[in-house]
Scaffold this motif. Structure first.
Motif, PDB file in Angstrom:
ATOM      1  N   GLN A 157       0.838  -1.207   0.000  1.00 19.53           N
ATOM      2  CA  GLN A 157       0.000   0.000   0.000  1.00 19.53           C
ATOM      3  C   GLN A 157       0.868   1.249   0.000  1.00 19.53           C
ATOM      4  OE1 GLN A 157      -3.430  -2.405   2.463  1.00 19.53           O
ATOM      5  NE2 GLN A 157      -2.639  -0.587   3.375  1.00 19.53           N
ATOM      6  N   GLN A 158       1.864   1.223  -0.883  1.00 19.51           N
ATOM      7  CA  GLN A 158       2.802   2.343  -0.946  1.00 19.51           C
ATOM      8  C   GLN A 158       3.064   2.750  -2.392  1.00 19.51           C
ATOM      9  OE1 GLN A 158       6.343   0.745   0.845  1.00 19.51           O
ATOM     10  NE2 GLN A 158       5.715   1.241   2.924  1.00 19.51           N
ATOM     11  N   SER A 159       3.441   4.007  -2.551  1.00 17.09           N
ATOM     12  CA  SER A 159       3.901   4.484  -3.847  1.00 17.09           C
ATOM     13  C   SER A 159       5.085   5.418  -3.605  1.00 17.09           C
ATOM     14  CB  SER A 159       2.783   5.229  -4.575  1.00 17.09           C
ATOM     15  OG  SER A 159       3.242   5.778  -5.786  1.00 17.09           O
ATOM     16  N   SER A 160       5.969   5.471  -4.575  1.00 18.97           N
ATOM     17  CA  SER A 160       7.102   6.392  -4.487  1.00 18.97           C
ATOM     18  C   SER A 160       7.214   7.172  -5.784  1.00 18.97           C
ATOM     19  CB  SER A 160       8.408   5.623  -4.239  1.00 18.97           C
ATOM     20  OG  SER A 160       8.384   5.004  -2.973  1.00 18.97           O
ATOM     21  N   LEU A 161       7.558   8.433  -5.658  1.00 23.17           N
ATOM     22  CA  LEU A 161       7.787   9.303  -6.807  1.00 23.17           C
ATOM     23  C   LEU A 161       9.276   9.581  -6.888  1.00 23.17           C
ATOM     24  CD1 LEU A 161       6.212  11.025  -8.996  1.00 23.17           C
ATOM     25  CD2 LEU A 161       6.537  12.950  -7.435  1.00 23.17           C
ATOM     26  N   TYR A 162       9.858   9.344  -8.051  1.00 23.44           N
ATOM     27  CA  TYR A 162      11.296   9.522  -8.242  1.00 23.44           C
ATOM     28  C   TYR A 162      11.544  10.703  -9.171  1.00 23.44           C
ATOM     29  CZ  TYR A 162      10.990   4.660  -6.712  1.00 23.44           C
ATOM     30  OH  TYR A 162      10.688   3.511  -6.012  1.00 23.44           O
ATOM     31  N   LEU A 163      12.357  11.632  -8.714  1.00 26.39           N
ATOM     32  CA  LEU A 163      12.740  12.779  -9.541  1.00 26.39           C
ATOM     33  C   LEU A 163      14.242  12.670  -9.775  1.00 26.39           C
ATOM     34  CD1 LEU A 163      10.592  14.173  -7.082  1.00 26.39           C
ATOM     35  CD2 LEU A 163      10.413  15.608  -9.101  1.00 26.39           C
ATOM     36  N   THR A 164      14.587  12.501 -11.034  1.00 28.56           N
ATOM     37  CA  THR A 164      15.988  12.278 -11.397  1.00 28.56           C
ATOM     38  C   THR A 164      16.578  13.539 -12.000  1.00 28.56           C
ATOM     39  OG1 THR A 164      15.368  10.001 -11.906  1.00 28.56           O
ATOM     40  CG2 THR A 164      17.509  10.751 -12.693  1.00 28.56           C
ATOM     41  N   ALA A 165      17.831  13.834 -11.606  1.00 28.82           N
ATOM     42  CA  ALA A 165      18.530  14.998 -12.167  1.00 28.82           C
ATOM     43  C   ALA A 165      17.612  16.221 -12.130  1.00 28.82           C
ATOM     44  CB  ALA A 165      18.991  14.706 -13.589  1.00 28.82           C
ATOM     45  N   SER A 166      17.213  16.579 -10.911  1.00 33.77           N
ATOM     46  CA  SER A 166      16.176  17.604 -10.735  1.00 33.77           C
ATOM     47  C   SER A 166      16.535  18.926 -11.409  1.00 33.77           C
ATOM     48  CB  SER A 166      15.915  17.820  -9.248  1.00 33.77           C
ATOM     49  OG  SER A 166      17.113  18.136  -8.573  1.00 33.77           O
TER      50      SER A 166
END
Lengths: 109, 113
Positions: free
Chosen positions: A69-78
């Motif tokens: 019951q989890q989600s993750s948001l990944y921001l690469t080379a912001s």
């Protein structure tokens, strides 16, 4: 039940990576990610509808672990344009999209 | 053409007054919502309508009354305004209730003095 987001705030330098987590105490049917800049409306980033689904566009991607019951948001080379408050919204069987308290992301040049 | 439009954008009024916020969407969506965002930036769902029928009514005081004359419009009327009603109210629409992308209006900032 409101999903829990972590961290509450992040400060990064341009080019660094970030991960924002979202977890729920109830079964999830969908996870939604939005970004809101100051004084503006939230803007849609992506929806994940199936367990294990991963989506992404440009350098922003997300995963959905239905079992946990989890989600993750990944921001690469912001980039500077990534600054804002990120909200995860969770959808259950009741047609509601409930948003977490948000994660404030600030990108420094 | 703005997809979801709200009026007014700003509203300043005295405690005890009654005010309305109007929302219109031209996306052909069946579902519309009202969200309230307070000073701490929490986005809280208030109401949802699907094809003019109320489907979600969160624990919102009776002073708040939504009305949907047709599926493209969802208005919010607030009676006897209180200081705590000060917030930004966002209207949104989606194609699929609970699972579709939300298209938000620009928001209506309500300040109660």
């Amino acid at each position: 039940q409101q999903p829990v987001q972590s961290p509450q705030a992040v400060i990064l330098r341009e080019g660094e990576d970030a991960v924002i987590n979202c977890s729920s105490s109830k079964a999830l049917y969908s996870v939604h990610w939005y970004r809101q800049k100051h004084g503006e409306a939230p803007v849609f980033l992506m929806i994940l509808l199936k367990g294990g689904e991963q989506k992404g566009h440009d350098k922003i991607s997300a995963s959905f672990n239905e079992k946990k019951q989890q989600s993750s948001l990944y921001l690469t080379a912001s980039q500077l344009s990534y600054s804002g408050t990120y909200f995860c919204g969770t959808g259950g069987r009741d047609d509601k999209i409930i948003f977490g308290k948000g994660t404030r992301l600030h990108i420094l040049p | 053409d703005t997809a979801v439009s709200q009026t007014p954008k700003y509203l300043v009024t005295q405690m005890g007054n009654d005010k309305s916020i109007k929302c219109e969407q031209n996306l052909g969506h069946d579902t519309m919502y009202w969200y309230k965002q307070d000073s701490k930036k929490f986005l809280k769902i208030m109401f949802s309508y699907n094809n003019k029928e109320l489907i979600i009514n969160e624990t919102v005081p009776n002073r708040f009354s939504p009305k949907s004359p047709d599926k493209a419009h969802l208005n919010l009327h607030i009676n006897s305004l209180e200081l705590g009603d000060s917030a930004v109210y966002f209207c949104a629409s989606s194609r699929i209730a609970g699972a579709g992308e939300l298209f938000f209006g620009e928001g209506s900032r309500l300040t109660v003095l």
